[in-house]
Scaffold this active site. Structure first.
Site, PDB file in Angstrom:
ATOM      1  CB  THR A  14     -30.077  -3.058  22.470  1.00 42.29           C
ATOM      2  OG1 THR A  14     -30.742  -2.284  23.474  1.00 42.29           O
ATOM      3  CG2 THR A  14     -29.269  -4.148  23.123  1.00 42.29           C
ATOM      4  CB  SER A 242     -41.917   2.217  22.867  1.00 40.63           C
ATOM      5  OG  SER A 242     -41.630   1.735  21.582  1.00 40.63           O
ATOM      6  CE  LYS A 243     -33.302   1.835  23.376  1.00 38.19           C
ATOM      7  NZ  LYS A 243     -32.238   0.921  23.689  1.00 38.19           N
ATOM      8  NE  ARG A 244     -41.138  -2.126  16.938  1.00 36.16           N
ATOM      9  CZ  ARG A 244     -40.626  -2.929  16.017  1.00 36.16           C
ATOM     10  NH1 ARG A 244     -39.595  -3.678  16.308  1.00 36.16           N
ATOM     11  NH2 ARG A 244     -41.151  -2.990  14.818  1.00 36.16           N
TER      12      ARG A 244
END
Length: 484
Positions: A14, A242-244
């Site tokens: 993802t 966090s990926k963001r």
RNA sequence: GGUCCCAUCGUCUAGUGGCCUAGGACAUCACCCUCUCAAGGUGGAGGCACGGGUUCGAAUCCCGUUGGGACUGCCA
């Protein structure tokens, strides 16, 4: 023959391949590699079609190959197993472990009121609904007793069963969800150790319930896996990476020029450490010494500074040949099968001189922490005109008549100096002495004129490698700019 | 809110009741080396969250407090 541990790394595609995922993969892989007969499996958990993308799957596979985490089985796709997942759900339903529920999210919240127990309240458990268009399948969790997760890292973790709500096992669409899909696959794959991030710890008791139920309805008593929940990787704010917001893409570290052995070594140090005072250790040592029981319990901060330092150590430990080869994707990307993304080489293929680079390579090898720093350090060798640091030029040359005078003399002197580093070195010392400048002061304007910068590889070797013509040209050009 | 996890220098860690005057690494500071920048060398500063127990003895065991975090989805 004794069967070794069977472990799996089960990422969901993802997003970019997360450094935390890389560490989970590594720790799984280590366990498999340290025992004879160990088996490392990659299973892509791609059952949520809306959120998966094929490029992310490629990213996982490429990154793992880069890190050297080779597979014994797989890569498998969880989506290939949907039939087994459905069969598992059917069996569980027939066995009385599951029931249909038609409550909407709002219904559940509305009923909650002052109820302290979070999650679903079991409203439909006794309603004996039959399958409809809006009916999800829920697992009827025990109302009493405790489920204890025997965690290899944390010890026994107890969950009172009444605090575990009747979670959804299959959506009303029929799609089987993570909890069951994951357990079904682990069971079918005969997984012996589930090693994953701490965020999964609350899932463990549910999955144990599912596992036991599956054993009961199938008549196939597959031993429960051992669990090991790894401490989280956190950012400066001590929050889960966090990926963001955080730089977590493993690919980007490769692009920046971190080398795999250094990256793996650093990853291993996050939550674990080798015996003794030495942190930079060969993979074989890590494989040998790694024990899940020794993994720390507390979250770790991913410290790029330390990674960089270690990467520099690995770079310096390379032979010159290895270093030159390792640089290729950054200095001569047209010649390599893999090249970093979003990185432009400042020169063209025609400008590049591989032989020259081979000569200067040892000079830069001990000066960089990442391979991505190499091009900027050697650009003045390959570009017609050296990149300009205007501030440095103003400071050392434009506003310094003495420096200009030195340059003027240097032009003449260098025209007849034997073209080798030691002679140039001597010449510059004499040039400076004649003007009352020590070498430190005298080399600066020359360096600035020729390389465009005040920092870089050793000057006299650089002059030698660059060649008399180019050096003289640049000296003249700098003089011209001062008066112009 | 509920459930669960965690707590040694700024950071990653060693430490599993006496070897701790708490060790190492990164970062940081000083000095040395030095043609710049690095690298390297030497040295310094810097930590057991707090409070109670248990014990002859606690960073290590127990309890509590505080603080941080994860989870709490018909995502994985």
């Amino acid at each position: 023959m004794l069967a070794g541990p069977r472990v799996r790394f089960a990422p969901s595609p993802t997003g970019f391949f997360h450094v935390g995922s890389a560490r989970s993969a590594l720790f799984n892989w280590l366990l498999a590699r340290q025992s004879p007969g160990g088996c490392f499996i990659l299973r892509i958990e791609d059952t949520d079609a809306d959120r998966n993308r094929e490029e992310w799957v490629d990213g996982i596979i490429t990154a793992m190959a880069w890190l050297g985490l080779d597979l014994d089985e797989g890569p498998f796709r969880q989506s290939d197993n949907v039939a087994q997942h459905s069969a598992a759900a059917d069996a569980l339903l027939a066995g009385g472990y599951l029931y249909y529920c038609d409550c909407t999210g709002e219904d559940v919240v509305a009923r909650k009121g002052d109820n302290k127990t979070p999650g679903y309240d079991g409203y439909c458990r006794e309603r004996h609904l039959v399958k409809g268009t809006n009916t999800a399948l829920r697992f009827a969790t025990p109302r009493e007793g405790v489920t204890v997760v025997r965690d290899l890292i944390r010890g026994d973790v107890e969950f009172a069963n009444r605090t575990i709500d009747d979670f959804v096992v299959a959506k009303s669409s029929g799609a089987v969800l993570y909890a069951l899909a994951n357990v079904t696959d682990d069971r079918n794959d005969r997984i012996t150790h589930v090693i994953r991030g701490e965020e999964h710890l609350p899932n463990a008791p549910k999955q144990m319930m599912l596992w036991s139920a599956l054993n009961a309805v199938s008549g196939d008593d597959v031993p429960l896996p051992r669990y090991a929940h790894l401490p989280l990787l956190v950012n400066e704010q001590r929050k889960k990476l966090s990926k963001r917001k955080d730089p977590v893409a493993t690919e980007s570290y490769r692009d920046q020029g971190y080398v795999a052995p250094a990256f793996v070594n650093y990853l291993a140090l996050l939550g674990w450490s080798p015996r003794g005072d030495q942190e930079i250790v060969p993979l074989t040592t890590i494989i040998e010494q790694f024990r899940l029981e020794d993994v720390s319990h507390s979250p770790a901060f991913f410290d790029v500074k330390k990674l960089s330092h270690m990467n520099g150590e690995y770079l310096r430990a390379m032979s010159t040949e290895e270093f030159i080869d390792a640089c290729a994707p950054w200095v001569a990307p047209w010649s390599t099968s893999w090249r970093p993304t979003d990185r432009e080489v400042p020169w063209s293929e025609a400008d590049f001189d591989a032989a020259l680079f081979a000569r200067v390579a040892p000079l830069v090898q001990e000066r960089v922490a990442t391979l991505g720093e190499v091009p900027a350090m050697v650009a003045f060798f390959f570009l017609e005109e050296a990149p300009r640091d205007e501030a440095a030029f103003d400071k050392t040359l434009r506003n310094d008549p003495l420096a200009q005078a030195l340059l003027g003399v240097a032009v003449e002197r260098f025209a007849e100096t034997p073209w080798e580093a030691s002679a140039l070195h001597e010449a510059t010392i004499e040039l400076g002495e004649a003007m009352g400048l020590n070498l430190r002061k005298a080399q600066a304007p020359i360096r600035c004129a020729v390389t465009g910068s005040l920092v870089g590889p050793p000057l006299f070797e650089s002059l030698e490698y660059l060649g008399r013509d180019k050096v003289l040209d640049r000296l003249h050009a700098a003089l011209a700019r001062c008066s112009g």
